[in-house]
Structures are given as structure tokens and as C-alpha cells.
Design an enzyme around this catalytic site. Structure first.
Site, short mmCIF file in Angstrom:
data_model
loop_
_atom_site.label_atom_id
_atom_site.label_comp_id
_atom_site.label_asym_id
_atom_site.label_seq_id
_atom_site.Cartn_x
_atom_site.Cartn_y
_atom_site.Cartn_z
N ARG A 214 0.81 -1.22 0.00
CA ARG A 214 0.00 0.00 0.00
C ARG A 214 0.84 1.26 0.00
O ARG A 214 0.48 2.27 -0.61
CB ARG A 214 -0.92 -0.03 1.24
CG ARG A 214 -1.68 1.25 1.52
CD ARG A 214 -2.40 1.14 2.87
NE ARG A 214 -1.51 0.85 3.96
CZ ARG A 214 -0.77 1.75 4.60
NH1 ARG A 214 -0.81 3.02 4.23
NH2 ARG A 214 0.02 1.40 5.60
N GLU B 155 2.01 5.23 24.89
CA GLU B 155 1.04 4.75 23.91
C GLU B 155 0.07 3.76 24.55
O GLU B 155 -1.14 3.84 24.33
CB GLU B 155 1.75 4.08 22.73
CG GLU B 155 0.76 3.61 21.66
CD GLU B 155 1.37 2.64 20.68
OE1 GLU B 155 1.18 2.84 19.47
OE2 GLU B 155 2.02 1.67 21.12
N TRP C 206 2.28 8.88 16.18
CA TRP C 206 0.96 8.63 15.59
C TRP C 206 0.52 9.77 14.68
O TRP C 206 -0.45 9.64 13.91
CB TRP C 206 -0.08 8.41 16.69
CG TRP C 206 -0.25 6.98 17.08
CD1 TRP C 206 0.36 6.31 18.10
CD2 TRP C 206 -1.10 6.02 16.44
NE1 TRP C 206 -0.04 5.01 18.14
CE2 TRP C 206 -0.94 4.80 17.14
CE3 TRP C 206 -1.96 6.07 15.35
CZ2 TRP C 206 -1.63 3.63 16.76
CZ3 TRP C 206 -2.65 4.92 14.99
CH2 TRP C 206 -2.48 3.72 15.69
N TYR D 250 -7.71 1.49 18.35
CA TYR D 250 -7.49 0.52 19.42
C TYR D 250 -8.18 0.81 20.75
O TYR D 250 -8.99 0.02 21.23
CB TYR D 250 -5.99 0.35 19.67
CG TYR D 250 -5.22 -0.12 18.48
CD1 TYR D 250 -5.23 -1.46 18.10
CD2 TYR D 250 -4.48 0.77 17.71
CE1 TYR D 250 -4.52 -1.90 17.00
CE2 TYR D 250 -3.76 0.35 16.60
CZ TYR D 250 -3.79 -1.00 16.24
OH TYR D 250 -3.09 -1.42 15.14
N ARG E 221 -12.34 -19.73 28.32
CA ARG E 221 -11.75 -19.66 26.99
C ARG E 221 -12.26 -18.44 26.22
O ARG E 221 -12.13 -18.35 25.01
CB ARG E 221 -12.06 -20.94 26.21
CG ARG E 221 -11.43 -22.20 26.83
CD ARG E 221 -11.64 -23.42 25.96
NE ARG E 221 -13.03 -23.84 25.95
CZ ARG E 221 -13.54 -24.73 26.79
NH1 ARG E 221 -12.78 -25.28 27.73
NH2 ARG E 221 -14.81 -25.07 26.70
N ARG E 222 -12.84 -17.50 26.97
CA ARG E 222 -13.41 -16.31 26.35
C ARG E 222 -12.71 -15.02 26.78
O ARG E 222 -13.29 -13.95 26.75
CB ARG E 222 -14.91 -16.22 26.69
CG ARG E 222 -15.69 -17.46 26.23
CD ARG E 222 -17.14 -17.41 26.65
NE ARG E 222 -17.84 -18.62 26.24
CZ ARG E 222 -19.13 -18.85 26.47
NH1 ARG E 222 -19.86 -17.94 27.10
NH2 ARG E 222 -19.69 -19.98 26.08
N CYS F 184 -3.62 -3.11 13.13
CA CYS F 184 -2.63 -4.13 12.73
C CYS F 184 -2.62 -5.25 13.75
O CYS F 184 -2.63 -6.43 13.39
CB CYS F 184 -1.24 -3.50 12.60
SG CYS F 184 -1.11 -2.30 11.27
N ARG G 235 -2.31 -8.93 12.06
CA ARG G 235 -2.55 -9.18 10.63
C ARG G 235 -1.43 -8.65 9.75
O ARG G 235 -1.14 -9.18 8.67
CB ARG G 235 -3.87 -8.56 10.18
CG ARG G 235 -3.86 -7.03 10.24
CD ARG G 235 -4.99 -6.37 9.48
NE ARG G 235 -4.86 -4.91 9.59
CZ ARG G 235 -4.19 -4.15 8.73
NH1 ARG G 235 -3.59 -4.69 7.68
NH2 ARG G 235 -4.11 -2.85 8.90
N SER G 236 -0.81 -7.54 10.18
CA SER G 236 0.23 -6.86 9.41
C SER G 236 1.31 -6.40 10.37
O SER G 236 1.00 -5.77 11.37
CB SER G 236 -0.37 -5.67 8.65
OG SER G 236 0.63 -4.94 7.96
N ASP H 189 5.32 -4.79 10.61
CA ASP H 189 6.58 -4.20 10.14
C ASP H 189 7.67 -4.68 11.09
O ASP H 189 7.81 -4.17 12.20
CB ASP H 189 6.42 -2.68 10.16
CG ASP H 189 7.73 -1.91 10.00
OD1 ASP H 189 8.78 -2.54 9.84
OD2 ASP H 189 7.68 -0.67 10.06
N LEU I 129 9.43 -6.97 5.91
CA LEU I 129 10.55 -6.05 6.04
C LEU I 129 10.49 -5.10 4.84
O LEU I 129 10.51 -5.54 3.68
CB LEU I 129 11.88 -6.81 6.01
CG LEU I 129 13.16 -5.97 6.06
CD1 LEU I 129 13.31 -5.30 7.41
CD2 LEU I 129 14.38 -6.84 5.74
N ALA J 222 7.11 3.88 6.83
CA ALA J 222 6.24 3.86 5.65
C ALA J 222 4.82 4.19 6.09
O ALA J 222 4.28 3.52 6.97
CB ALA J 222 6.29 2.50 4.98
#
Length: 264
Positions: A21, A58, A80, A94, A126-127, A146, A166-167, A169, A208, A263
Site C-alpha cells: 500500500r 502509547e 501517531w 485501538y 476460553r473467552r 494491525c 494481521r500486518s 513491520d 521487512l 512507511a
């Protein structure tokens, strides 16, 4: 932090070249995992300096459930800022989802508070899950989360946390994520009168950036140093009572910082 360096080396040597992206381009792997026993030291990277102060502020900001940068700016934290929306907020990211998820009836749901209460009453549940991936709110977010979802697990060894990201860096973001969720695990364990056990992070797209390759190679040449030790003020009894001065790191002696562009 050999587990992190092993992942960095693997992405550098085996990552698939991909467009992304930001237009920078990456080397990427999918479905990797990081594990660290928190009893062996606080996982703040020592092969380059990581700014723990910013990580603490943060996380405290997330815990406040806010969508605007006022608290961060009051403490001179600005990383940010590139994602600020025209209205001066970040949208429902978040902290909003953790502490003020909008329920079907319009009433806010404090996911983190509910999980902490459940750990105290039903530790083997388990919750014990907190999600930041609110599909209805994604279009209003400055940046889709992310680090998407995390789950606590109580055993005889203590409290563990498993994060799905999920993503990721790996050079700039992941060291922050590791330290932030390690700190969160310590804080929740503290208010629940538990020991800490393990931090686990499962990655979707672990990448990376192409303009971080030389920095990664430099870091891999450095020898890891002993991990620091985290101390939390024993007087703090609630997750909402934590302030910066209640959190102290001892014995952090890292190699020098390595600058790299973010980025956006």
C-alpha cells in the site's frame, strides 16, 4: 530476544518480494510466530535502542480509550501524528474498541474490564478475548488495526497473552508491539494477582520494508545483551490507576538506535 532476531533473519533471507500500500515494497512471510517467556526478562530489544517511554505512553493512551492525540502530545509522543484525520482524531481505533466498543443497543462495552473481571472470577475461561477489529467501524478509522485481537490464558505457570497481528513491520513496528503487549500482560497479571508466563504473537503478513534492509543487516551483526527487568508499583490495584511513574524498567543497556524511515 533471539526469537525476534531469528524471525528478522528469516524474513530478510526468505521473504517474498511484494508490492504494498505504501509503495515502498516489502519482503514478506505469512503465518510466522514469536514466543517469549516473560519470566526470563522483559522483551525490550537490546540490539538497538527502543524508546520504552513512548511505548508506555502509547499503551496508557490505549487504556484511556481515546481517539484524539491530546494525551500523547502532552507527553511529547508524536509517532501517531502522520495518521491524524482532518478532524484532528484517529477515529475509533485501538483504545476506543478495547474500552468503548459500541454495542448493538448503542451502549459502550468495556472489553478489557470484562476480561479482567472474568480472569478473577473464572480464570480458565476460553473467552478472555479483546478485539480491535470492528468491521462496522473500519471505514472511520485512520488506520485499520494491525494488532487485531488478543487472548489471555491462565495456567499454573501464570498469565499468558496470545496476540494475532494481521500486518507487522518487523524492523520498526514489531519491537514496539512485543514490548507493548508484554507490558500489558504484566499490568493485567499485576491487578489479577498472577505471575506472568508467556507472550505469543502470531503474524499474518510479517514484512521487512525494502528501505530497511541495510538497517536489518546491521542489527543482525550485533550481539544481544541481557534483558531488562520490569517493576510495577505494588500500590496499583486497578488497570485504570496506572500512571507512567508506576512503571519502571531496570537494567536496559541496548546497542545504539538505528534510524529508519516509517512507511505511511
Amino acid at each position: 530476544m533471539h526469537a525476534y532476531l531469528k524471525l528478522l533473519k528469516k524474513v530478510l533471507e526468505q521473504g517474498e518480494e511484494r508490492q504494498d500500500r505504501t509503495g515502498v515494497g516489502t519482503y514478506s512471510l505469512f503465518g510466522e510466530q514469536f514466543r517469549h517467556c516473560l519470566k526470563e526478562g522483559f522483551p525490550l530489544l537490546t540490539t538497538k535502542k527502543v524508546y520504552f517511554r513512548s511505548i508506555v505512553y502509547e499503551l496508557l493512551w490505549f487504556l484511556r480509550g481515546e481517539d484524539h492525540p491530546k494525551f500523547l502530545h502532552e507527553h511529547n509522543v508524536h509517532f501517531w501524528d502522520p495518521w491524524l484525520k482532518p478532524d484532528g482524531t484517529f477515529g475509533p481505533i485501538y483504545g476506543v474498541q478495547w474500552r468503548r466498543w459500541k454495542g448493538y443497543d448503542g451502549k459502550p462495552i468495556d472489553q478489557l474490564k470484562q476480561v479482567i473481571e472474568t480472569i478473577k472470577k473464572d480464570p480458565y475461561s476460553r473467552r478472555l478475548v479483546v478485539s480491535a477489529w470492528n468491521v462496522a467501524d473500519l471505514p472511520a478509522m485512520a488506520l485499520p488495526p494491525c494488532h487485531v485481537l488478543f487472548q489471555f490464558y491462565v495456567s499454573k505457570k501464570g498469565l499468558s497473552l496470545h496476540l494475532y497481528q494481521r500486518s507487522a513491520d518487523i524492523f520498526i513496528g514489531v519491537p514496539f508491539n512485543i514490548a507493548s503487549y508484554a507490558l500489558l500482560t504484566h499490568m493485567v497479571a499485576h491487578v489479577c494477582d498472577l505471575e506472568v508466563n508467556e507472550l505469543i504473537i502470531s503474524f499474518g503478513d510479517l514484512h521487512l520494508y525494502k528501505n530497511h534492509v541495510e538497517q536489518a543487516r546491521l542489527q543482525l551483526q550485533r550481539t544481544p545483551r541481557p534483558l531488562p527487568v520490569l517493576h510495577l508499583d505494588p500500590q496499583v490495584k486497578s488497570i485504570d490507576d496506572f500512571q507512567f511513574e508506576h512503571i519502571r524498567l531496570e537494567g536496559y543497556v541496548p546497542h545504539p538506535a538505528i534510524k529508519a524511515p516509517v512507511a505511511v
